[in-house]
Structure formats: structure tokens, C-alpha cells
Design a protein around this motif. Structure first.
Motif, mmCIF file in Angstrom:
data_model
loop_
_atom_site.group_PDB
_atom_site.id
_atom_site.type_symbol
_atom_site.label_atom_id
_atom_site.label_comp_id
_atom_site.label_asym_id
_atom_site.label_seq_id
_atom_site.Cartn_x
_atom_site.Cartn_y
_atom_site.Cartn_z
ATOM 1 N N UNK A 246 -27.514 -44.084 80.502
ATOM 2 C CA UNK A 246 -28.892 -43.645 80.239
ATOM 3 C C UNK A 246 -29.055 -42.160 80.522
ATOM 4 N N UNK A 247 -28.386 -41.661 81.578
ATOM 5 C CA UNK A 247 -28.483 -40.229 81.881
ATOM 6 C C UNK A 247 -27.792 -39.405 80.805
ATOM 7 N N UNK A 248 -26.684 -39.909 80.306
ATOM 8 C CA UNK A 248 -25.965 -39.184 79.260
ATOM 9 C C UNK A 248 -26.778 -39.144 77.975
ATOM 10 N N UNK A 249 -27.427 -40.246 77.643
ATOM 11 C CA UNK A 249 -28.254 -40.304 76.434
ATOM 12 C C UNK A 249 -29.375 -39.277 76.505
ATOM 13 N N UNK A 250 -29.987 -39.139 77.690
ATOM 14 C CA UNK A 250 -31.105 -38.218 77.851
ATOM 15 C C UNK A 250 -30.715 -36.762 77.651
ATOM 16 N N UNK A 251 -29.425 -36.460 77.675
ATOM 17 C CA UNK A 251 -28.987 -35.089 77.478
ATOM 18 C C UNK A 251 -28.911 -34.669 76.025
ATOM 19 N N UNK A 252 -29.015 -35.627 75.096
ATOM 20 C CA UNK A 252 -28.942 -35.314 73.676
ATOM 21 C C UNK A 252 -30.333 -35.204 73.064
ATOM 22 N N UNK A 253 -30.424 -34.473 71.981
ATOM 23 C CA UNK A 253 -31.612 -34.505 71.136
ATOM 24 C C UNK A 253 -31.500 -35.705 70.201
ATOM 25 N N UNK A 254 -32.646 -36.225 69.758
ATOM 26 C CA UNK A 254 -32.655 -37.357 68.831
ATOM 27 C C UNK A 254 -31.834 -36.998 67.596
ATOM 28 N N UNK A 255 -30.923 -37.887 67.199
ATOM 29 C CA UNK A 255 -30.023 -37.612 66.079
ATOM 30 C C UNK A 255 -30.723 -37.711 64.734
ATOM 31 N N UNK A 256 -31.951 -38.250 64.691
ATOM 32 C CA UNK A 256 -32.673 -38.381 63.424
ATOM 33 C C UNK A 256 -33.645 -37.228 63.229
ATOM 34 N N UNK A 257 -34.630 -37.103 64.138
ATOM 35 C CA UNK A 257 -35.618 -36.031 63.987
ATOM 36 C C UNK A 257 -35.111 -34.700 64.531
ATOM 37 N N UNK A 258 -34.154 -34.737 65.460
ATOM 38 C CA UNK A 258 -33.497 -33.556 66.029
ATOM 39 C C UNK A 258 -34.459 -32.609 66.759
ATOM 40 N N UNK A 259 -35.645 -33.095 67.099
ATOM 41 C CA UNK A 259 -36.612 -32.259 67.808
ATOM 42 C C UNK A 259 -37.033 -32.840 69.146
ATOM 43 N N UNK A 260 -36.860 -34.147 69.349
ATOM 44 C CA UNK A 260 -37.325 -34.843 70.545
ATOM 45 C C UNK A 260 -36.135 -35.317 71.373
ATOM 46 N N UNK A 261 -36.226 -35.274 72.695
ATOM 47 C CA UNK A 261 -35.124 -35.784 73.519
ATOM 48 C C UNK A 261 -34.847 -37.259 73.244
ATOM 49 N N UNK A 262 -33.586 -37.627 73.196
ATOM 50 C CA UNK A 262 -33.204 -39.021 72.972
ATOM 51 C C UNK A 262 -33.494 -39.845 74.223
ATOM 52 N N UNK A 263 -33.832 -41.104 74.017
ATOM 53 C CA UNK A 263 -34.116 -42.001 75.132
ATOM 54 C C UNK A 263 -33.365 -43.324 75.036
ATOM 55 N N UNK A 264 -32.900 -43.701 73.842
ATOM 56 C CA UNK A 264 -32.210 -44.978 73.670
ATOM 57 C C UNK A 264 -31.003 -44.792 72.762
ATOM 58 N N UNK A 265 -30.098 -45.757 72.808
ATOM 59 C CA UNK A 265 -28.964 -45.788 71.897
ATOM 60 C C UNK A 265 -29.282 -46.746 70.756
ATOM 61 N N UNK A 266 -29.466 -46.215 69.568
ATOM 62 C CA UNK A 266 -29.664 -47.083 68.413
ATOM 63 C C UNK A 266 -28.313 -47.629 67.986
ATOM 64 N N UNK A 267 -28.279 -48.913 67.670
ATOM 65 C CA UNK A 267 -27.016 -49.503 67.257
ATOM 66 C C UNK A 267 -27.257 -50.540 66.181
ATOM 67 N N UNK A 268 -26.224 -50.837 65.433
ATOM 68 C CA UNK A 268 -26.295 -51.815 64.355
ATOM 69 C C UNK A 268 -26.094 -53.205 64.945
ATOM 70 N N UNK A 269 -27.105 -54.036 64.846
ATOM 71 C CA UNK A 269 -27.012 -55.388 65.393
ATOM 72 C C UNK A 269 -26.146 -56.291 64.511
ATOM 73 N N UNK A 270 -25.894 -55.850 63.289
ATOM 74 C CA UNK A 270 -25.069 -56.654 62.398
ATOM 75 C C UNK A 270 -23.593 -56.520 62.727
ATOM 76 N N UNK A 271 -23.168 -55.309 63.081
ATOM 77 C CA UNK A 271 -21.748 -55.071 63.359
ATOM 78 C C UNK A 271 -21.470 -54.722 64.816
ATOM 79 N N UNK A 272 -22.506 -54.352 65.573
ATOM 80 C CA UNK A 272 -22.341 -54.107 66.993
ATOM 81 C C UNK A 272 -21.981 -52.683 67.362
ATOM 82 N N UNK A 273 -21.938 -51.761 66.397
ATOM 83 C CA UNK A 273 -21.527 -50.389 66.685
ATOM 84 C C UNK A 273 -22.724 -49.501 67.011
ATOM 85 N N UNK A 274 -22.494 -48.528 67.903
ATOM 86 C CA UNK A 274 -23.506 -47.524 68.209
ATOM 87 C C UNK A 274 -23.675 -46.615 66.997
#
Length: 447
Positions: A246-274
Motif C-alpha cells: 500500500x505504501x509503494x502504491x501511494x508513491x505512484x501517480x494514477x496510471x489512467x488520469x496521471x494527475x491524482x495520487x494512486x491509492x489502489x491496485x487495479x487488476x483483472x479479475x478474469x485473469x488475476x493480473x495487476x
């Protein structure tokens, strides 16, 4: 024009009561409602050395005894920043209740924990009547924002209450939580460094030493770094249990909007990959208004996902090696695309004051599974037709929907299509996970 005289002002500092009044005056015309007592009522943390105003940290200074002040320039700067926020009260993000709180809500380095605070207050036993005697002890605001004025409660299945806030406010509170965490971490680092360099014979003076000890009005806030595929190909099931994630995730910017700090890891529930670290707002944007066991309502937000911001979202979904190898999308996304794009010409229209309006609301359901393509069938229907004329628009086999999507992807986002396919992927998953069957919980399982 003369500047307004503020009681308690000295050397650029104003006391907390004057700061409350100034904050209210400066944000009176803001689209985001603010609350009184931003500096003096819970959960303000003046005695901890700072106060949150929106996504801005204003440092506090102890002038004498139990008297605290803040730099006036910090209050004005935070108000000016908040006044620029535009808000659409109809663009809502669900904030709860959930069966299990996200891991970040238990992170002690995030004192704001705004989702947890809202949940505690709204789930207080006995309701508002029983809570009234304790009104003085309850949070009156979050980062100076009066969230109660914007909270929307909706009833699902006739019994279940859900809570929603405007997307702009969710982004703002997420940014405030990230800013606070960065400030606390930097402050802790400074104290540790000072303790290590002080001579043993000379005790280090703490914040209670005589005289004001001001720090920078801005507070040390580190900008999140861009995400550069550091987690590509990683399985969420293993990464989510790893300490410090969780601390590592907070160090990145959101990979979609690229303007807001990231807070969660989005992942594919169909295949299980981040897929990537994202902010809460983007994490909920891709989901439909309603998700049931095997059908979804395709709301207007899909206009953004499949038309205005198509390239960004397709690139994000194809961060999953499974989806990229198959040149497709998870079943719910493919179903939504089929209803919104592939069947667009089949949707009836009705007369409206300004031309013609698309009929009703689209819904798409499916039978079977994408892991058995021969038996999987997508059915596109129209709900809430004004005249009650239309219902089923089309029935599209899964294989046909996937082929249509591949052709559309090559035309719409050629760079994404060029990187897809099993012949362009070295780490093709050996075995795909099935879609998680239980979708009765939090509207998250299929995404």
C-alpha cells in the motif's frame, strides 16, 4: 482597496478562530461546500503541527501555552486552490458501505482515513437520534469540506443503503489523504535525522520549546512519480499480500488520469493480473451503474470509456497479459462495448424537443462463460422505453463479439492493437482464470 483587518494577526500569523472565519469567507463561492471549524473542530490536527484544507497542508505554529496560529498566506492559497475545483453533482462515485474495508483504510500513516470516518459516522448504532448527544465529538468536516451536504444515499434491492459522493470530491479527498501521508512521513524523517545528528550531551529541543518554531507554510509534499510498468505481469493475489504494497502504491501517480495520487491496485479479475496503480475515482469510473450476477446497465459513462478517452482506457485494460494475448476485454467490458458500440445502429430513437433522443437505457446480459465461447451469448436489451415498444435489440455470440472488437480496436487504437495477440507476447499465461462467479457483493468482482 484596503485589505481586511483580521483579529489576531501578527507577523503573517493568525489564530485558529480567525483562520476559521477567513476560510469560510474565501470559499463562500466555491462549488465544493466547506464547513465552519476547519481549524478548531475534529478531525483538524492543529496540535500535530498541521491542518488539512482540501488537498493542501497548512502548518501550525505554537505561539504560547496552548495557543496555536497558522500562516495567513497558507489559508489563502488553499482557498484559492479549492475555488478552482469544478464539481458535477450527478457524476457520483460509490464510497460504501462495503463488507471489507480496503487495506489502505487501516494504514496508520493516513490519519485522515476519510472513507473510514464516513463509514463510522453513518453506521453509528441508533441513527441520528442516538448520536445527537455526541454531536460535539463527531467529525464536522473532512479537510475543511462539508461532505454531508454532498452525500447521496441510494437504496438497492429495496433494503440496502449505499453512499455516494461527487467524483470531484472523491478525487479531492484522496489527494488530501495522500498529501497528509507525505507530510507525516517527511516530518517523521526530519525528527529521526535530527535525533541522529544531535550531540549526546546536548538534549534536542522539541516543539514545546519557548518561542514559535515555524516550518514551511506549504509543508513537504512529494509529487507522485509516473507509473512505468514496474508491476507488469505480476499476479494480484501474491502482490496484495506482500508487506509494504500500500505504501509503494501511494508513491505512484494514477496510471489512467496521471494527475491524482494512486491509492489502489487495479487488476483483472478474469485473469488475476495487476493492471496498474490507480486512484479511487478511476478505479470506479470503469464500472457500470449496476452490476448483477450476469448483466450490467450500460450508462452514459461508457461514452467516455469507448469514445472520448478510448485510447487511454484500452491501453490500461491491455496491461493485463491475459487480455492482451487474447486481444479482447474481460467479459463485462466486452459486453458493455457490444451494447454501446457494436449495436449502436440498432438502438431506436424517439422524438425529443431538440431532435431525436436514444431510447431508454441499454442493458446487456450473458449466458455461459468466455472460457466456453461456443455457449456464451450476449443479449442486448433496452430498459425504460418511453412507449414500451422495445426490449431485445440483439443477441450476439461471444466469438462474434470478440471478432468485432478486434476489428474495431485495430481501427480505433492501432498502437494498442499492434501490441496485442499471442504472437506478440512472450509471457503468455499458461492457464486463464475463470470469471469470479460471485457478483452479489460489492459490484467489483467481475472487473
Amino acid at each position: 482597496m484596503s485589505e481586511r483587518v483580521i483579529p489576531g494577526r501578527a507577523d503573517g500569523l493568525i489564530n485558529l478562530i480567525a483562520a476559521d472565519a477567513l476560510w469560510g469567507d474565501l470559499t463562500a463561492g466555491s462549488a465544493v461546500p466547506t464547513a465552519s471549524g476547519a481549524f478548531t473542530r475534529s478531525p483538524a490536527r492543529a496540535r500535530m503541527g498541521y491542518v488539512l484544507l482540501g488537498s493542501h497542508v497548512v502548518t501550525t505554529v505554537r505561539v504560547s501555552g496552548d495557543q496555536w496560529s497558522v500562516p495567513e498566506v497558507g489559508v489563502r492559497r488553499a482557498a484559492a486552490e479549492l475555488n478552482t475545483v469544478a464539481m458535477n453533482r450527478h457524476d457520483l462515485v460509490r464510497i460504501g458501505p462495503f463488507r471489507r474495508a480496503p487495506g489502505q483504510e487501516r494504514d496508520e500513516e493516513r490519519p485522515l482515513r476519510w472513507r473510514w470516518r464516513i463509514t463510522v459516522e453513518l453506521q453509528e448504532p441508533g441513527g441520528p437520534e442516538r448520536a445527537a448527544p455526541r454531536e460535539a465529538d463527531r467529525p464536522h468536516h473532512l479537510a475543511g469540506i462539508d461532505w454531508r451536504q454532498m452525500l447521496v444515499e441510494q437504496t438497492r434491492d429495496g433494503t440496502r443503503q449505499t453512499w455516494w459522493l461527487p467524483r470531484a470530491v472523491v478525487r479531492l479527498l484522496d489527494a488530501a489523504e495522500h498529501t497528509e501521508m507525505q507530510w507525516v512521513q517527511a516530518s517523521r524523517t526530519r525528527r529521526t535525522s535530527a535525533a541522529a545528528t544531535d550531540p549526546p550531551s546536548r538534549p534536542r529541543q522539541g516543539p514545546d520549546a519557548d518561542g514559535p518554531q515555524a516550518t514551511s507554510p506549504e509543508g513537504p509534499t512529494a509529487s507522485p512519480r509516473p507509473y512505468n510498468k514496474e508491476l507488469e505481469g505480476r499476479l494480484y493475489s501474491a502482490l496484495s499480500r506482500k508487506p509494504g504494497t500500500s505504501r509503494r502504491v501511494a508513491g505512484w501517480a494514477c496510471a489512467v488520469c496521471r494527475t491524482t495520487p494512486a491509492t489502489v491496485l487495479d487488476h483483472c479479475h478474469e485473469h488475476g493480473y495487476v493492471r496498474a496503480p490507480v486512484c479511487h475515482s478511476c478505479n470506479t469510473l470503469e464500472r457500470p451503474d449496476h452490476l448483477y450476477s450476469n448483466d450490467i446497465r450500460v450508462a452514459n459513462r461508457y461514452t467516455r470509456l469507448f469514445r472520448t478517452d478510448t485510447d487511454d482506457w484500452l491501453r490500461h485494460w491491455h496491461r493485463c497479459p491475459g487480455c492482451r494475448a487474447r486481444t479482447t476485454l474481460p467479459l463485462p467490458h466486452l459486453a458493455a462495448w457490444t451494447a454501446r458500440i457494436a449495436c449502436r445502429s440498432l438502438r431506436p430513437t424517439h422524438r425529443a424537443p431538440r431532435g431525436r433522443k436514444p431510447c431508454g437505457v441499454l442493458r446487456v446480459s450473458w449466458t455461459g462463460s468466455q472460457n466456453a465461447p461456443r455457449s456464451c451469448l450476449l443479449t442486448v436489451t433496452v430498459d425504460f422505453c418511453p412507449s414500451g415498444e422495445h426490449h431485445v435489440l440483439a443477441q450476439v455470440p461471444y466469438r462474434e463479439a470478440a471478432e468485432r472488437f478486434r476489428a474495431w480496436l485495430a481501427e480505433t487504437a492501432p498502437a494498442v492493437a499492434a501490441a496485442a495477440g499471442p504472437d506478440r507476447l512472450d509471457d503468455l499465461p499458461a492457464q486463464f482464470r475463470p470469471v469470479i462467479a460471485d457478483t452479489s457483493g460489492e459490484d467489483l468482482e467481475l472487473f
